[in-house]
Design a protein around this motif. Sequence first.
Motif, mmCIF file in Angstrom:
data_model
loop_
_atom_site.group_PDB
_atom_site.id
_atom_site.type_symbol
_atom_site.label_atom_id
_atom_site.label_comp_id
_atom_site.label_asym_id
_atom_site.label_seq_id
_atom_site.Cartn_x
_atom_site.Cartn_y
_atom_site.Cartn_z
ATOM 1 N N VAL A 35 39.261 32.981 38.986
ATOM 2 C CA VAL A 35 38.728 34.345 38.907
ATOM 3 C C VAL A 35 37.201 34.329 38.932
ATOM 4 O O VAL A 35 36.561 35.077 39.684
ATOM 5 C CB VAL A 35 39.248 35.063 37.647
ATOM 6 N N ASN A 36 36.595 33.454 38.127
ATOM 7 C CA ASN A 36 35.127 33.386 38.123
ATOM 8 C C ASN A 36 34.591 32.835 39.433
ATOM 9 O O ASN A 36 33.525 33.268 39.912
ATOM 10 C CB ASN A 36 34.650 32.528 36.944
ATOM 11 N N ALA A 37 35.315 31.893 40.045
ATOM 12 C CA ALA A 37 34.875 31.335 41.323
ATOM 13 C C ALA A 37 34.925 32.381 42.428
ATOM 14 O O ALA A 37 34.001 32.487 43.238
ATOM 15 C CB ALA A 37 35.734 30.128 41.699
ATOM 16 N N VAL A 38 36.006 33.167 42.465
ATOM 17 C CA VAL A 38 36.111 34.221 43.477
ATOM 18 C C VAL A 38 34.990 35.230 43.307
ATOM 19 O O VAL A 38 34.371 35.677 44.289
ATOM 20 C CB VAL A 38 37.483 34.917 43.397
ATOM 21 N N PHE A 39 34.690 35.592 42.069
ATOM 22 C CA PHE A 39 33.608 36.543 41.812
ATOM 23 C C PHE A 39 32.269 36.003 42.308
ATOM 24 O O PHE A 39 31.489 36.717 42.940
ATOM 25 C CB PHE A 39 33.542 36.842 40.318
ATOM 26 N N ILE A 40 32.007 34.719 42.036
ATOM 27 C CA ILE A 40 30.754 34.108 42.487
ATOM 28 C C ILE A 40 30.707 34.046 44.012
ATOM 29 O O ILE A 40 29.666 34.315 44.630
ATOM 30 C CB ILE A 40 30.604 32.702 41.874
ATOM 31 N N ILE A 41 31.829 33.693 44.638
ATOM 32 C CA ILE A 41 31.878 33.614 46.099
ATOM 33 C C ILE A 41 31.588 34.979 46.727
ATOM 34 O O ILE A 41 30.796 35.088 47.667
ATOM 35 C CB ILE A 41 33.249 33.083 46.557
ATOM 36 N N VAL A 42 32.225 36.021 46.215
ATOM 37 C CA VAL A 42 31.999 37.367 46.752
ATOM 38 C C VAL A 42 30.540 37.778 46.574
ATOM 39 O O VAL A 42 29.921 38.352 47.484
ATOM 40 C CB VAL A 42 32.934 38.381 46.055
ATOM 41 N N GLU A 43 29.970 37.448 45.415
ATOM 42 C CA GLU A 43 28.572 37.786 45.146
ATOM 43 C C GLU A 43 27.637 37.044 46.096
ATOM 44 O O GLU A 43 26.698 37.628 46.652
ATOM 45 C CB GLU A 43 28.233 37.444 43.701
ATOM 46 N N ARG A 44 27.903 35.746 46.307
ATOM 47 C CA ARG A 44 27.053 34.955 47.190
ATOM 48 C C ARG A 44 27.184 35.401 48.647
ATOM 49 O O ARG A 44 26.199 35.442 49.388
ATOM 50 C CB ARG A 44 27.407 33.466 47.074
ATOM 51 N N ASN A 284 31.755 26.673 49.738
ATOM 52 C CA ASN A 284 32.705 25.666 50.219
ATOM 53 C C ASN A 284 33.294 24.858 49.059
ATOM 54 O O ASN A 284 34.503 24.583 49.025
ATOM 55 C CB ASN A 284 32.023 24.734 51.214
ATOM 56 N N ILE A 285 32.443 24.468 48.115
ATOM 57 C CA ILE A 285 32.918 23.679 46.973
ATOM 58 C C ILE A 285 33.874 24.499 46.106
ATOM 59 O O ILE A 285 34.943 24.022 45.708
ATOM 60 C CB ILE A 285 31.724 23.180 46.136
ATOM 61 N N LEU A 286 33.497 25.749 45.828
ATOM 62 C CA LEU A 286 34.353 26.587 44.996
ATOM 63 C C LEU A 286 35.678 26.900 45.684
ATOM 64 O O LEU A 286 36.729 26.934 45.032
ATOM 65 C CB LEU A 286 33.623 27.886 44.644
ATOM 66 N N THR A 287 35.630 27.115 46.997
ATOM 67 C CA THR A 287 36.866 27.387 47.734
ATOM 68 C C THR A 287 37.803 26.184 47.680
ATOM 69 O O THR A 287 39.008 26.325 47.430
ATOM 70 C CB THR A 287 36.543 27.736 49.196
ATOM 71 N N LYS A 366 25.948 38.245 37.388
ATOM 72 C CA LYS A 366 26.366 39.576 36.981
ATOM 73 C C LYS A 366 27.662 39.507 36.171
ATOM 74 O O LYS A 366 28.412 38.540 36.250
ATOM 75 C CB LYS A 366 26.577 40.448 38.220
ATOM 76 N N ALA A 367 27.905 40.557 35.414
ATOM 77 C CA ALA A 367 29.154 40.632 34.654
ATOM 78 C C ALA A 367 30.330 40.770 35.605
ATOM 79 O O ALA A 367 30.237 41.410 36.654
ATOM 80 C CB ALA A 367 29.101 41.811 33.691
ATOM 81 N N LEU A 368 31.431 40.164 35.244
ATOM 82 C CA LEU A 368 32.636 40.169 36.055
ATOM 83 C C LEU A 368 33.197 41.586 36.157
ATOM 84 O O LEU A 368 33.377 42.271 35.158
ATOM 85 C CB LEU A 368 33.675 39.243 35.415
ATOM 86 N N ASP A 369 33.445 42.048 37.380
ATOM 87 C CA ASP A 369 34.087 43.353 37.568
ATOM 88 C C ASP A 369 35.514 43.295 37.023
ATOM 89 O O ASP A 369 36.239 42.310 37.229
ATOM 90 C CB ASP A 369 34.106 43.740 39.042
ATOM 91 N N TRP A 370 35.960 44.367 36.378
ATOM 92 C CA TRP A 370 37.219 44.374 35.636
ATOM 93 C C TRP A 370 38.425 44.038 36.508
ATOM 94 O O TRP A 370 39.385 43.412 36.054
ATOM 95 C CB TRP A 370 37.419 45.731 34.966
ATOM 96 N N TYR A 371 38.401 44.487 37.783
ATOM 97 C CA TYR A 371 39.598 44.348 38.615
ATOM 98 C C TYR A 371 39.871 42.908 39.051
ATOM 99 O O TYR A 371 40.959 42.611 39.560
ATOM 100 C CB TYR A 371 39.498 45.252 39.846
ATOM 101 N N TYR A 372 38.919 42.001 38.855
ATOM 102 C CA TYR A 372 39.172 40.607 39.199
ATOM 103 C C TYR A 372 40.234 39.995 38.277
ATOM 104 O O TYR A 372 41.012 39.142 38.705
ATOM 105 C CB TYR A 372 37.881 39.790 39.095
#
Length: 407
Positions: A35-44, A284-287, A366-372
Motif C-alpha cells: 500500500v505504501n509502495a503503490v502510494f509512493i509510485i503514484v506520487e513519483r 522499478n525497485i518498488l514494483t 504526503k499523507a496516505l490517501d484513505w482509499y489506498y
Amino acid sequence: MSNLEFGPIMRALLRNKVGAILIALQIAVTMTIIVNAVFIIVERKAMMERESGLDEANTFYLTTTGFGKDFESKRVTIEDLALIRNTPGVIDAIQVNAIPMSGSGWSMGLATQPGEEIESVGTANYMVDDHALNTYDAELLAGENFSPEDIRFRERNQSDWPDLAIITQALAKSLFPELGIDEVVGKTIYIGDNEAMIIKGIIDKLQAPWVGWNNLDHVTLTPEMMAFPSMRYLIRTEPGMRDKLMTSLEETLANQYPNRIIRNVETITATRDKSYRQHSAMINILTATMILLTLITALGIIGLASFNVNRRRKQIGTRRALGASKQAIIRYFMVENLIISSFGLILGVGLTIGLNFMLIEWFAVKALDWYYIPTGVVLLFVVGQLAAFGPAFRAAQISPALATRTI
C-alpha cells in the motif's frame, strides 16, 4: 456458513496456530509494504509527468566556451544567435544561464515590499532576451513581452538587476494571492531587500531547474544576456528537425570561431530522463518488491492450505463418506483462509498507517490517501482466496473411501 462449521474451523486453527500466525503476519507485512509502495509510485509518477512548459520533443541546448584574450563574448553571442535563428528548421533560440529540469541554476527571493524583515518567495531566475517566450513555447497570459530595448548585457561580478521581469502564473499567485493575473502586471517586486523590479508580463508555465523543489513552477525571467566566455544556447526546432540540427549546428558553431569549443549538446528529453532517474529507479525497485512479496505471500497461503489438506485427508474422506458435498469441503478451506487473512489484514491496516506516519516524519512524503487502504485490503483478500482455491479444490476431490483406510 453455519456456526456448526465455523466452530471446528476455529478449533482446528487454534490447535495448529503457528502456521496460521505466520501467514497472517506475512499478509500484514505484505499489505503494509504494498500500500505504501503503490502510494509512493503514484506520487513519483505524477511528479515525473509534470509539464515543464517547454516544447520538449523539439528543444535542445549546447554550451559554447571561448578562450583567449581576444575572445569577444558580446559580439560572439549576437552573431551566434543570428546564425542559429536564421538556420532553416530553427523556430527560435536564446542565450540562457540555466536549463529547466537540469539540476543547476540561479535562484533568488522576491518580496512584495522592501525590507529585510519581509518574507520572500523563492524563484528560479532565467536571464533571457525578447525571443525567450517563443523559444520556451510559453503563452503570455497578461502584460507584454520584453522588447529589444529592454535587454542588457550582464558583466562578470555585476550584482544589480534589471528593472523589469516576466514571471510565471504560479509565482504571481504566490506573491499576490488576492489579485488576478491582470492586476499583477505593473506591480513592483523586490529582490535583495530593496531592489525594485516591475512585472511586465505573466506566462502560463515554466519549470525551475530543480525537479525536487517545492516551488518548481516559480520562475522569473529577467531581460539580460551574459557577457561571459562560457555561454549556453537553448534552441527550439521545427518538429522532426531536432536531431539533425543538433549535429549540424554543433559543427557550424565550432567552425565559426577557432578559439572556442562546443560541448554538452543535449536534448531536453534526455535532461528530463536524467533528472528523474532516481524516481524511475525507485519505481522499478518498488514494483519488483511488490510483485515478489505478493508471490511469496500467495505461495505461503498455498503451502499452508496444502499442508492442512494433506494432514486432514482421512478427516476429509470421513466427511465425504458422511455426506459432505465437494462444495462444502471447498468452502471449509476457503473460510479457513478467510479467517487467517482477516486477522492479517486487520493487523496490516494498523501497520500501514504506522509506516506512513514514519515516512511522513522521516522523508516528508504526503499523507496516505484513505482509499489506498481498502483497495489494498480487497487486493490481498482476492490474492489470498485465489491462492487457497487450488488446495481447497484438491481437497474436494478426496474420495470418501479414504475414511476406511488405516494410516
